[in-house]
Design a protein around this motif. Sequence first.
Motif, PDB file in Angstrom:
ATOM      1  N   PHE A   1       2.353   8.326 -19.422  1.00  0.00           N
ATOM      2  CA  PHE A   1       1.488   7.283 -18.880  1.00  0.00           C
ATOM      3  C   PHE A   1       2.277   6.186 -18.172  1.00  0.00           C
ATOM      4  N   GLY A   2       3.536   5.992 -18.567  1.00  0.00           N
ATOM      5  CA  GLY A   2       4.362   5.015 -17.862  1.00  0.00           C
ATOM      6  C   GLY A   2       4.576   5.402 -16.420  1.00  0.00           C
ATOM      7  N   ASP A   3       4.673   6.700 -16.171  1.00  0.00           N
ATOM      8  CA  ASP A   3       4.818   7.213 -14.814  1.00  0.00           C
ATOM      9  C   ASP A   3       3.479   7.141 -14.080  1.00  0.00           C
ATOM     10  N   VAL A   4       2.419   7.610 -14.753  1.00  0.00           N
ATOM     11  CA  VAL A   4       1.106   7.672 -14.098  1.00  0.00           C
ATOM     12  C   VAL A   4       0.602   6.286 -13.723  1.00  0.00           C
ATOM     13  N   ALA A   5       0.752   5.314 -14.626  1.00  0.00           N
ATOM     14  CA  ALA A   5       0.196   3.976 -14.404  1.00  0.00           C
ATOM     15  C   ALA A   5       0.815   3.283 -13.200  1.00  0.00           C
ATOM     16  N   ALA A   6       2.022   3.699 -12.824  1.00  0.00           N
ATOM     17  CA  ALA A   6       2.699   3.063 -11.687  1.00  0.00           C
ATOM     18  C   ALA A   6       2.314   3.698 -10.344  1.00  0.00           C
ATOM     19  N   ARG A   7       1.459   4.712 -10.363  1.00  0.00           N
ATOM     20  CA  ARG A   7       1.142   5.450  -9.142  1.00  0.00           C
ATOM     21  C   ARG A   7      -0.222   5.071  -8.570  1.00  0.00           C
ATOM     22  N   ASP A   8      -0.329   5.144  -7.254  1.00  0.00           N
ATOM     23  CA  ASP A   8      -1.629   5.007  -6.599  1.00  0.00           C
ATOM     24  C   ASP A   8      -2.281   6.379  -6.535  1.00  0.00           C
ATOM     25  N   LEU A   9      -3.421   6.477  -5.845  1.00  0.00           N
ATOM     26  CA  LEU A   9      -4.143   7.742  -5.789  1.00  0.00           C
ATOM     27  C   LEU A   9      -3.286   8.858  -5.217  1.00  0.00           C
ATOM     28  N   ALA A  10      -2.615   8.615  -4.107  1.00  0.00           N
ATOM     29  CA  ALA A  10      -1.793   9.648  -3.474  1.00  0.00           C
ATOM     30  C   ALA A  10      -0.661  10.081  -4.399  1.00  0.00           C
ATOM     31  N   GLY A  11      -0.058   9.107  -5.064  1.00  0.00           N
ATOM     32  CA  GLY A  11       1.041   9.425  -5.969  1.00  0.00           C
ATOM     33  C   GLY A  11       0.584  10.225  -7.172  1.00  0.00           C
TER      34      GLY A  11
ATOM     35  N   TRP B   1      -9.039   8.411 -19.359  1.00  0.00           N
ATOM     36  CA  TRP B   1      -8.581   9.375 -18.349  1.00  0.00           C
ATOM     37  C   TRP B   1      -8.813  10.764 -18.918  1.00  0.00           C
ATOM     38  N   PHE B   2      -9.923  11.361 -18.522  1.00  0.00           N
ATOM     39  CA  PHE B   2     -10.365  12.643 -19.067  1.00  0.00           C
ATOM     40  C   PHE B   2      -9.356  13.749 -18.737  1.00  0.00           C
TER      41      PHE B   2
ATOM     42  N   ALA C   1      12.806  13.931 -26.519  1.00  0.00           N
ATOM     43  CA  ALA C   1      12.235  13.675 -27.843  1.00  0.00           C
ATOM     44  C   ALA C   1      11.831  12.216 -28.022  1.00  0.00           C
ATOM     45  N   SER C   2      12.603  11.302 -27.464  1.00  0.00           N
ATOM     46  CA  SER C   2      12.291   9.882 -27.620  1.00  0.00           C
ATOM     47  C   SER C   2      10.994   9.505 -26.915  1.00  0.00           C
ATOM     48  N   ARG C   3      10.560  10.321 -25.959  1.00  0.00           N
ATOM     49  CA  ARG C   3       9.300  10.104 -25.234  1.00  0.00           C
ATOM     50  C   ARG C   3       8.278  11.180 -25.599  1.00  0.00           C
ATOM     51  N   ARG C   4       8.461  11.808 -26.748  1.00  0.00           N
ATOM     52  CA  ARG C   4       7.541  12.836 -27.246  1.00  0.00           C
ATOM     53  C   ARG C   4       7.358  13.962 -26.228  1.00  0.00           C
ATOM     54  N   ASN C   5       8.447  14.230 -25.495  1.00  0.00           N
ATOM     55  CA  ASN C   5       8.440  15.270 -24.470  1.00  0.00           C
ATOM     56  C   ASN C   5       7.285  15.100 -23.484  1.00  0.00           C
ATOM     57  N   SER C   6       6.994  13.823 -23.175  1.00  0.00           N
ATOM     58  CA  SER C   6       5.962  13.551 -22.177  1.00  0.00           C
ATOM     59  C   SER C   6       6.443  14.008 -20.803  1.00  0.00           C
ATOM     60  N   LEU C   7       5.479  14.322 -19.946  1.00  0.00           N
ATOM     61  CA  LEU C   7       5.772  15.014 -18.695  1.00  0.00           C
ATOM     62  C   LEU C   7       5.768  14.040 -17.516  1.00  0.00           C
ATOM     63  N   SER C   8       6.886  13.362 -17.324  1.00  0.00           N
ATOM     64  CA  SER C   8       7.071  12.535 -16.131  1.00  0.00           C
ATOM     65  C   SER C   8       7.266  13.456 -14.935  1.00  0.00           C
ATOM     66  N   ALA C   9       7.242  12.890 -13.738  1.00  0.00           N
ATOM     67  CA  ALA C   9       7.466  13.687 -12.533  1.00  0.00           C
ATOM     68  C   ALA C   9       8.837  14.360 -12.573  1.00  0.00           C
ATOM     69  N   ASP C  10       9.847  13.621 -12.993  1.00  0.00           N
ATOM     70  CA  ASP C  10      11.196  14.195 -13.048  1.00  0.00           C
ATOM     71  C   ASP C  10      11.268  15.345 -14.051  1.00  0.00           C
ATOM     72  N   HIS C  11      10.598  15.160 -15.196  1.00  0.00           N
ATOM     73  CA  HIS C  11      10.592  16.206 -16.215  1.00  0.00           C
ATOM     74  C   HIS C  11       9.858  17.443 -15.697  1.00  0.00           C
ATOM     75  N   LEU C  12       8.700  17.236 -15.078  1.00  0.00           N
ATOM     76  CA  LEU C  12       7.944  18.360 -14.514  1.00  0.00           C
ATOM     77  C   LEU C  12       8.759  19.089 -13.447  1.00  0.00           C
ATOM     78  N   ALA C  13       9.433  18.334 -12.604  1.00  0.00           N
ATOM     79  CA  ALA C  13      10.231  18.944 -11.531  1.00  0.00           C
ATOM     80  C   ALA C  13      11.351  19.799 -12.108  1.00  0.00           C
ATOM     81  N   GLU C  14      11.974  19.335 -13.192  1.00  0.00           N
ATOM     82  CA  GLU C  14      13.034  20.122 -13.813  1.00  0.00           C
ATOM     83  C   GLU C  14      12.479  21.383 -14.476  1.00  0.00           C
TER      84      GLU C  14
END
Length: 259
Positions: free
Chosen positions: A67-77, A138-139, A23-36
């Motif tokens: 976006f905190g997760d996405v911004a830290a990633r390169d193309l492969a990530g 980011w479309f 809830a504190s991150r508006r249920n944003s979908l980080s990699a860890d959240h998606l994996a769970e």
Amino acid sequence: MGEYEHILLKRDKDTVTVTMNRASRRNSLSADHLAELLAAFRETGGTDATGIVLAGAGPVFSSGHDFGDVAARDLAGTRELLRLCTDLMQTIQSVPQVVIARVHGLATAAGCQLVASCDLAVAARSAGFALPGGKGGWFCHTPSVPVARAVGRKRLMELALTGDVIDAATALDWGLVNRVVPDEDLDDAVAELLDRATQGSRASKALGKQTLYAQLDRPEADAYTITLEVMAAASQTPAAHEGMAAFLEKRTPDWREER
């Protein structure tokens, strides 16, 4: 059921509720959240539950990718992250259970993608839906895939190009959700629709869901080729035999052999 950090998993009789709990991150979908979420759907898919409710804790259903997760990633990530998200969406549609989204507050970007990927969706009047990438840099390419299949081309274009939020009534009119109810009635409405959608043979329903997704968006001749063979084969299953026998004998079917 398994222990998770970013989600809550609860079973009540034949229904499993998967609640996004960031809830504190508006249920944003980080990699860890998606994996769970992916692990929870796979775990539940292997059980004898008949329905899954996807919900969100806090004031927002899901704001989409973190976006905190996405911004830290390169193309492969980033490609890896999007593949993980795609795996989740496809798993929601491939598990044998009926999956219903319980939507309150905003469902934006990949959050809107989640709603469109579920079999059914019930929204509170307070809900809003958007593909906001059209307003930024980011479309919403991947979220547009299931949304297009729910609302059609012109309405997808409006959502994706403007990035504007549509309200729950508009989402209902456009076919993105099945029901819109007062906020205080949301849980009852989800339970009522899920109860009706999970009646009958669990095995038959699972095959039916799989086949529906297999034939959707195919040319009519191809769709008939798929469904004819599946329906013919399904006529020989125990579920079909029991259902037809019960009808002919004017009795209630007994599905206990499936449990």
